[in-house]
Design a protein around this motif. Sequence first.
Motif, mmCIF file in Angstrom:
data_model
loop_
_atom_site.group_PDB
_atom_site.id
_atom_site.type_symbol
_atom_site.label_atom_id
_atom_site.label_comp_id
_atom_site.label_asym_id
_atom_site.label_seq_id
_atom_site.Cartn_x
_atom_site.Cartn_y
_atom_site.Cartn_z
ATOM 1 N N LYS A 36 72.608 -17.035 67.202
ATOM 2 C CA LYS A 36 73.059 -15.972 66.539
ATOM 3 C C LYS A 36 72.652 -16.379 64.559
ATOM 4 N N ALA A 37 74.176 -17.455 66.046
ATOM 5 C CA ALA A 37 74.835 -17.890 64.158
ATOM 6 C C ALA A 37 73.724 -19.539 63.446
ATOM 7 N N VAL A 38 73.123 -19.584 64.278
ATOM 8 C CA VAL A 38 71.937 -20.465 63.602
ATOM 9 C C VAL A 38 70.518 -20.205 63.205
ATOM 10 N N ARG A 39 70.327 -18.763 63.901
ATOM 11 C CA ARG A 39 69.607 -18.039 62.974
ATOM 12 C C ARG A 39 69.819 -16.914 61.277
ATOM 13 N N ALA A 40 71.329 -17.226 61.043
ATOM 14 C CA ALA A 40 72.191 -16.776 60.288
ATOM 15 C C ALA A 40 71.904 -17.568 58.917
ATOM 16 N N LEU A 41 72.130 -18.504 59.396
ATOM 17 C CA LEU A 41 72.236 -19.821 58.396
ATOM 18 C C LEU A 41 70.913 -20.318 58.440
ATOM 19 N N VAL A 52 66.451 -31.173 56.433
ATOM 20 C CA VAL A 52 66.838 -31.988 57.657
ATOM 21 C C VAL A 52 65.951 -31.874 58.975
ATOM 22 N N GLY A 53 65.054 -30.603 58.824
ATOM 23 C CA GLY A 53 64.657 -30.415 60.469
ATOM 24 C C GLY A 53 65.386 -29.694 61.033
ATOM 25 N N PRO A 54 64.158 -28.842 61.818
ATOM 26 C CA PRO A 54 64.969 -28.503 62.624
ATOM 27 C C PRO A 54 66.116 -28.323 63.556
ATOM 28 N N ALA A 55 66.007 -29.723 64.166
ATOM 29 C CA ALA A 55 67.358 -30.413 65.496
ATOM 30 C C ALA A 55 68.777 -30.176 64.343
ATOM 31 N N GLU A 59 72.321 -28.640 65.467
ATOM 32 C CA GLU A 59 73.707 -29.481 65.010
ATOM 33 C C GLU A 59 74.195 -29.305 64.144
ATOM 34 N N LEU A 60 73.600 -29.190 62.658
ATOM 35 C CA LEU A 60 74.445 -28.760 61.788
ATOM 36 C C LEU A 60 75.308 -27.718 61.476
#
Length: 249
Positions: A36-41, A52-55, A59-60
């Motif tokens: 959820k955190a990744v999706r929100a960002l 920067v690309g998905p991967a 990580e970021l």
Amino acid sequence: MNLSDYQSQFLAFLFGGTNQPALPNSEVYRFGVEAKAVRALELSYPTVKALVGPAAFEELALDYFRMIRKQSGDWSDFGWGFPSWMISHRISDRVPYLSDVARLDNYVGRVERCQYQEVDFESFSAIGEDLSSCQLILNSGLQFFRSVYPIVSIWEAHKSHTPQDTLSFAQAKRMIAKGRGQNALIYRAGWRGMAEAISEKEIALLDRLRKQPSIAEAFGDDVLNETNFTGWLQDMISKRVIVGARTIH
């Protein structure tokens, strides 16, 4: 184990402070929250992800999530500090303009979500011959800022699936090589956030107008050139950057 210790251990596991799960299946819960955190960002910073690309973006995003920790129950608020946090992250050594691009993404999102004011056309009748007796009103939802990087061109290029093939990408590459930046004006067309590169003269003028001086004070001697003033004003009204005028009593 008392409740306080249990909660501390679970939160430590959830935010990556320990790799030891606090209870069975807690790995599944952590994975869900992280996703959820990744999706929100991703939703808030699409240009950063494209750069920067998905991967690398995942990580970021997880680094940010584990460092900042989500405090509110509203995922739309998550990531407001992402641009400034990124400055001290190692990725900025590789992509030094990434923080400014994130800032532009953030401002575009803000403009799209805010109550963007409509133009009060009748109010412009307040503009008379004495320009020291009236003010122009900026849209309260407007955003603008300066950058030492060509952020608008970078942002424009990465709206394409093949940014390297765009004119904006070529322009950004030339400007970076020459050490030139851009000032960004962020406004709304319909419900869509727009970003436009503006001159130093224009952003200085918007800075002055935000402090609500008279038109004469804001423009100085340039206001005497009626053609330029009228053309600029028409353009700013069409973008709802300027939404009205008022008499100074």
